[in-house]
Design a protein around this motif. Structure first.
Motif, PDB file in Angstrom:
ATOM      1  N   MET A  58      31.178  33.067  26.447  1.00  0.00           N
ATOM      2  CA  MET A  58      30.633  33.468  27.743  1.00  0.00           C
ATOM      3  C   MET A  58      30.094  34.878  27.609  1.00  0.00           C
ATOM      4  N   HIS A  59      29.377  35.314  28.608  1.00  0.00           N
ATOM      5  CA  HIS A  59      28.919  36.699  28.625  1.00  0.00           C
ATOM      6  C   HIS A  59      28.995  37.227  30.050  1.00  0.00           C
ATOM      7  N   PHE A  60      29.070  38.546  30.143  1.00  0.00           N
ATOM      8  CA  PHE A  60      29.023  39.190  31.443  1.00  0.00           C
ATOM      9  C   PHE A  60      28.392  40.568  31.272  1.00  0.00           C
ATOM     10  N   ALA A  61      27.789  41.048  32.339  1.00  0.00           N
ATOM     11  CA  ALA A  61      27.169  42.369  32.350  1.00  0.00           C
ATOM     12  C   ALA A  61      28.089  43.312  33.109  1.00  0.00           C
ATOM     13  N   ALA A  62      28.396  44.440  32.498  1.00  0.00           N
ATOM     14  CA  ALA A  62      29.278  45.408  33.147  1.00  0.00           C
ATOM     15  C   ALA A  62      29.001  46.798  32.599  1.00  0.00           C
ATOM     16  N   ILE A  92      38.583  33.407  34.822  1.00  0.00           N
ATOM     17  CA  ILE A  92      39.482  34.518  34.511  1.00  0.00           C
ATOM     18  C   ILE A  92      38.697  35.735  34.021  1.00  0.00           C
ATOM     19  N   VAL A  93      37.636  35.503  33.282  1.00  0.00           N
ATOM     20  CA  VAL A  93      36.882  36.610  32.689  1.00  0.00           C
ATOM     21  C   VAL A  93      35.638  36.947  33.498  1.00  0.00           C
ATOM     22  N   HIS A  94      34.748  35.992  33.627  1.00  0.00           N
ATOM     23  CA  HIS A  94      33.434  36.254  34.214  1.00  0.00           C
ATOM     24  C   HIS A  94      33.526  36.710  35.666  1.00  0.00           C
ATOM     25  N   SER A  95      34.284  35.995  36.474  1.00  0.00           N
ATOM     26  CA  SER A  95      34.333  36.352  37.893  1.00  0.00           C
ATOM     27  C   SER A  95      35.057  37.675  38.120  1.00  0.00           C
ATOM     28  N   ARG A  96      35.873  38.077  37.167  1.00  0.00           N
ATOM     29  CA  ARG A  96      36.605  39.341  37.298  1.00  0.00           C
ATOM     30  C   ARG A  96      35.750  40.543  36.901  1.00  0.00           C
ATOM     31  N   TYR A  97      34.907  40.393  35.870  1.00  0.00           N
ATOM     32  CA  TYR A  97      34.212  41.548  35.298  1.00  0.00           C
ATOM     33  C   TYR A  97      32.701  41.586  35.485  1.00  0.00           C
ATOM     34  N   ASP A  98      32.069  40.451  35.714  1.00  0.00           N
ATOM     35  CA  ASP A  98      30.606  40.447  35.749  1.00  0.00           C
ATOM     36  C   ASP A  98      30.069  41.339  36.863  1.00  0.00           C
ATOM     37  N   HIS A  99      29.101  42.173  36.513  1.00  0.00           N
ATOM     38  CA  HIS A  99      28.439  43.100  37.440  1.00  0.00           C
ATOM     39  C   HIS A  99      29.428  44.046  38.118  1.00  0.00           C
ATOM     40  N   THR A 100      30.328  44.581  37.315  1.00  0.00           N
ATOM     41  CA  THR A 100      31.289  45.567  37.815  1.00  0.00           C
ATOM     42  C   THR A 100      31.219  46.812  36.942  1.00  0.00           C
ATOM     43  N   ILE A 101      31.899  47.832  37.391  1.00  0.00           N
ATOM     44  CA  ILE A 101      32.195  48.988  36.548  1.00  0.00           C
ATOM     45  C   ILE A 101      33.631  48.785  36.087  1.00  0.00           C
ATOM     46  N   MET A 102      33.805  48.600  34.804  1.00  0.00           N
ATOM     47  CA  MET A 102      35.121  48.255  34.259  1.00  0.00           C
ATOM     48  C   MET A 102      36.189  49.266  34.681  1.00  0.00           C
ATOM     49  N   ASN A 103      35.835  50.543  34.742  1.00  0.00           N
ATOM     50  CA  ASN A 103      36.801  51.577  35.116  1.00  0.00           C
ATOM     51  C   ASN A 103      37.356  51.362  36.516  1.00  0.00           C
ATOM     52  N   ASP A 104      36.627  50.633  37.361  1.00  0.00           N
ATOM     53  CA  ASP A 104      37.090  50.353  38.726  1.00  0.00           C
ATOM     54  C   ASP A 104      38.113  49.222  38.782  1.00  0.00           C
ATOM     55  N   GLN A 105      38.316  48.514  37.695  1.00  0.00           N
ATOM     56  CA  GLN A 105      39.284  47.417  37.634  1.00  0.00           C
ATOM     57  C   GLN A 105      40.672  48.023  37.370  1.00  0.00           C
ATOM     58  N   LEU A 106      41.232  48.624  38.397  1.00  0.00           N
ATOM     59  CA  LEU A 106      42.452  49.417  38.240  1.00  0.00           C
ATOM     60  C   LEU A 106      43.677  48.591  37.858  1.00  0.00           C
ATOM     61  N   GLU A 107      43.643  47.286  38.083  1.00  0.00           N
ATOM     62  CA  GLU A 107      44.764  46.453  37.641  1.00  0.00           C
ATOM     63  C   GLU A 107      44.734  46.257  36.122  1.00  0.00           C
ATOM     64  N   ASP A 108      43.590  46.559  35.487  1.00  0.00           N
ATOM     65  CA  ASP A 108      43.441  46.375  34.044  1.00  0.00           C
ATOM     66  C   ASP A 108      43.274  47.677  33.266  1.00  0.00           C
ATOM     67  N   PHE A 109      42.648  48.677  33.871  1.00  0.00           N
ATOM     68  CA  PHE A 109      42.290  49.893  33.146  1.00  0.00           C
ATOM     69  C   PHE A 109      42.657  51.123  33.968  1.00  0.00           C
ATOM     70  N   ASN A 110      42.879  52.246  33.270  1.00  0.00           N
ATOM     71  CA  ASN A 110      43.040  53.512  33.987  1.00  0.00           C
ATOM     72  C   ASN A 110      42.590  54.657  33.103  1.00  0.00           C
TER      73      ASN A 110
END
Length: 145
Positions: free
Chosen positions: A21-25, A71-89
């Motif tokens: 799969m692929h996603f843009a982020a 699990i992957v695409h709908s969570r990360y596609d067209h996001t700023i990864m740093n804003d995914q606070l449940e995954d990154f900090n």
């Protein structure tokens, strides 16, 4: 979709499933040694997930491809990864959204889902390609993560 061969994981399971799969982020790495990567920039990430197991579910699947994509695409596609606070900090380098951490985090999210399934398939590896020439493979250690 990117079609290529991926590093193989040796195992003794009867079934092996691979999902591309692929996603843009976008992301940035909040550390002075990150150079240009300290600035917000984007990628089209290509992901390959390898799942294996011996038992199929009641639908005849090891796991539904669509569940993995969700699990992957709908969570990360067209996001700023740093804003995914449940995954990154930004306070712990082990949780900066580097390609290494993204691959491990995808594995952790998939593993959490797979352990809830009655047939208990296992995620053997996650490959994340950030650019045409750079990718990371995450494989949990056999004794755990």
């Amino acid at each position: 979709m990117l079609q290529q061969f991926y590093p193989q994981v040796q195992h003794s399971y009867s079934y092996e499933l691979n999902k591309d799969m692929h996603f843009a982020a976008a992301h940035f790495i909040p550390h002075e040694d990150a150079g240009k990567c300290r600035n917000v920039h984007g990628h089209t990430y290509f992901v390959n997930i390898t799942v294996a197991g011996d038992d199929l579910n009641e639908s005849g699947f090891l796991v539904n491809f669509q569940d993995l994509k969700k699990i992957v695409h709908s969570r990360y596609d067209h996001t700023i990864m740093n804003d995914q606070l449940e995954d990154f900090n930004e306070n712990n380098s082990d949780q900066f959204p580097t390609t290494e951490v993204i691959a491990r985090t995808i594995w952790e999210n998939i593993d959490r889902f797979l352990t809830s399934l009655p047939n208990k398939p296992k995620c053997l590896q996650v490959l994340v390609r950030e650019t045409p020439t750079s990718y990371v493979v995450y494989r949990p250690k056999v004794s755990g993560k």
